[in-house]
Scaffold this motif. Structure first.
Motif, short mmCIF file in Angstrom:
data_model
loop_
_atom_site.label_atom_id
_atom_site.label_comp_id
_atom_site.label_asym_id
_atom_site.label_seq_id
_atom_site.Cartn_x
_atom_site.Cartn_y
_atom_site.Cartn_z
N CYS A 78 46.60 31.55 -16.99
CA CYS A 78 45.37 32.25 -17.40
C CYS A 78 44.29 32.20 -16.33
O CYS A 78 43.54 33.16 -16.15
CB CYS A 78 44.85 31.64 -18.71
N LEU A 79 44.24 31.08 -15.61
CA LEU A 79 43.24 30.92 -14.55
C LEU A 79 43.39 31.98 -13.47
O LEU A 79 42.41 32.59 -13.04
CB LEU A 79 43.37 29.52 -13.94
N PHE A 80 44.62 32.24 -13.04
CA PHE A 80 44.84 33.23 -12.00
C PHE A 80 44.52 34.64 -12.48
O PHE A 80 44.17 35.50 -11.66
CB PHE A 80 46.29 33.17 -11.50
N TYR A 81 44.63 34.89 -13.77
CA TYR A 81 44.37 36.24 -14.29
C TYR A 81 42.90 36.42 -14.68
O TYR A 81 42.31 37.46 -14.40
CB TYR A 81 45.26 36.51 -15.50
N GLU A 82 42.31 35.42 -15.34
CA GLU A 82 40.98 35.59 -15.93
C GLU A 82 39.87 34.88 -15.18
O GLU A 82 38.69 35.09 -15.47
CB GLU A 82 41.01 35.11 -17.39
N GLY A 83 40.22 34.04 -14.22
CA GLY A 83 39.19 33.39 -13.43
C GLY A 83 38.77 32.03 -13.95
O GLY A 83 39.32 31.49 -14.90
N SER A 84 37.71 31.48 -13.33
CA SER A 84 37.32 30.09 -13.55
C SER A 84 36.75 29.80 -14.93
O SER A 84 36.61 28.63 -15.31
CB SER A 84 36.30 29.66 -12.49
N LYS A 85 36.45 30.83 -15.73
CA LYS A 85 35.97 30.54 -17.08
C LYS A 85 37.02 29.80 -17.89
O LYS A 85 36.69 29.10 -18.86
CB LYS A 85 35.57 31.84 -17.80
N ILE A 86 38.29 29.92 -17.50
CA ILE A 86 39.36 29.22 -18.19
C ILE A 86 39.17 27.71 -18.08
O ILE A 86 39.43 26.97 -19.04
CB ILE A 86 40.74 29.63 -17.62
N ILE A 87 38.71 27.22 -16.93
CA ILE A 87 38.48 25.78 -16.76
C ILE A 87 37.47 25.29 -17.79
O ILE A 87 37.66 24.23 -18.41
CB ILE A 87 37.97 25.47 -15.34
N PHE A 88 36.41 26.06 -17.99
CA PHE A 88 35.38 25.68 -18.96
C PHE A 88 35.91 25.77 -20.39
O PHE A 88 35.56 24.95 -21.24
CB PHE A 88 34.15 26.56 -18.77
N SER A 96 31.61 34.30 -21.58
CA SER A 96 31.86 35.32 -20.56
C SER A 96 31.58 34.78 -19.16
O SER A 96 30.85 33.80 -18.98
CB SER A 96 30.95 36.53 -20.82
N MET A 97 32.15 35.44 -18.15
CA MET A 97 31.85 35.08 -16.77
C MET A 97 30.40 35.33 -16.45
O MET A 97 29.81 34.61 -15.63
CB MET A 97 32.75 35.87 -15.81
N ALA A 98 29.79 36.31 -17.10
CA ALA A 98 28.37 36.59 -16.87
C ALA A 98 27.52 35.38 -17.28
O ALA A 98 26.58 34.98 -16.56
CB ALA A 98 27.95 37.82 -17.66
N THR A 99 27.86 34.77 -18.41
CA THR A 99 27.14 33.58 -18.87
C THR A 99 27.34 32.43 -17.90
O THR A 99 26.38 31.73 -17.53
CB THR A 99 27.65 33.17 -20.27
N ILE A 100 28.58 32.22 -17.47
CA ILE A 100 28.87 31.12 -16.56
C ILE A 100 28.17 31.32 -15.21
O ILE A 100 27.58 30.38 -14.66
CB ILE A 100 30.39 30.99 -16.36
N ASN A 101 28.21 32.53 -14.69
CA ASN A 101 27.57 32.80 -13.40
C ASN A 101 26.05 32.62 -13.47
O ASN A 101 25.43 32.13 -12.52
CB ASN A 101 27.92 34.20 -12.92
#
Length: 278
Positions: free
Chosen positions: A195-205, A259-264
């Motif tokens: 999932c990390l490779f597909y969806e990005g670092s939000k998966i870690i959180f 969302s990645m927007a929230t994380i960023n």
């Protein structure tokens, strides 16, 4: 499907007609050494159940790929990835969905030129300023982001941490640096990386928040600084994280919207705060 177990080996004849042999000795099938307290009986019971899932997913992925070496991002592919990529397709799918395959094709021979001494200053700086510079600003930023997310989603744990003066870096730094390798069971880590490779670092959180939220009552039993640190070591073990298929379902439900927007946005705020502190 027939499951045969003898000594240190679990052999499985799948519905695909092939035999899979899994070594239950000190070194797992992926080459990682198992810890001294590894629970072989629980693992065997889990894997016997999980093989049913693996076989079902292998059939579906074979139909999806149909011998092709290309994948177009879609809701269907996202759903398939969240349910797990079979080992026989993992290397190919990781390369494609992470963008590595495209970069390799657009930059033929680049890796070998790096080995021969060619340096890309911009690339090196990007790596250094993320997680692996002496200051570890990227790592510290993401740990602060997790702290802010815990305040929003598991406030009781955030209050406990603050009351006892426990910094997030003391309990979760290895989660981020190692991307859960040597922290969680290897099958679970591979599913996280799918999932990390597909969806990005939000998966870690999502993974971190699920671990904390699922173990909230246990963590809140802590009464002092060392006790809190010990609780965070213990929550990365046990049935919750061993049962990787159900755990991965939880990471997309338990934390709620993320969302990645929230994380960023949180990254920007936390990074500025850290820089202002020197």
């Amino acid at each position: 499907m027939n499951v045969l177990y003898s000594g240190d080996n679990l052999q499985v004849w799948s519905t695909l007609g092939s035999c899979h042999k899994y070594n239950l000795a000190r070194v797992d099938p992926y080459g990682f050494e198992r810890p001294e307290d590894f629970d072989y009986a629980s693992y065997e019971a889990f894997f016997s159940r999980y093989l049913v899932v693996l076989t079902r997913r292998a059939i579906k992925w074979s139909k999806l790929l149909k011998g092709n070496n290309s994948i177009q991002k879609s809701l269907k592919v996202k759903r398939y990835i969240r349910k797990g990529i079979p080992n026989e397709h993992r290397a190919l799918v990781w390369m494609i969905v992470s963008g590595a395959q495209t970069n390799m094709e657009q930059n033929p021979g680049y890796y070998h030129r790096l080995l021969e001494g060619e340096k890309n200053a911009k690339l090196l700086e990007a790596i250094k300023t993320d997680y692996y510079s002496p200051a570890m600003l990227g790592l510290k930023t993401d740990q602060e982001v997790l702290g802010e997310l815990v305040k929003m989603k598991v406030p009781a744990v955030a209050e406990l941490m603050e009351r006892h003066g426990v910094m997030w870096t003391l309990v979760v730094s290895r989660w981020f640096i190692c991307l859960f390798i040597d922290i969680l069971p290897v099958e679970t880590v591979l599913r996280i990386w799918d999932c990390l490779f597909y969806e990005g670092s939000k998966i870690i959180f999502r993974v971190a928040l699920t671990l904390i939220k699922q173990n909230q009552a246990f963590i809140l039993e802590a009464t002092n600084f060392p006790d809190i640190c010990d609780k965070f070591k213990q929550i990365t073990k046990g049935t919750l994280v061993t049962e990787c298929h159900s755990f991965m379902q939880k990471i997309f439900t338990d934390p709620g919207s993320l969302s990645m927007a929230t994380i960023n946005k949180l990254r920007e705020t936390c990074r500025e705060k850290l820089l202002s502190q020197g």
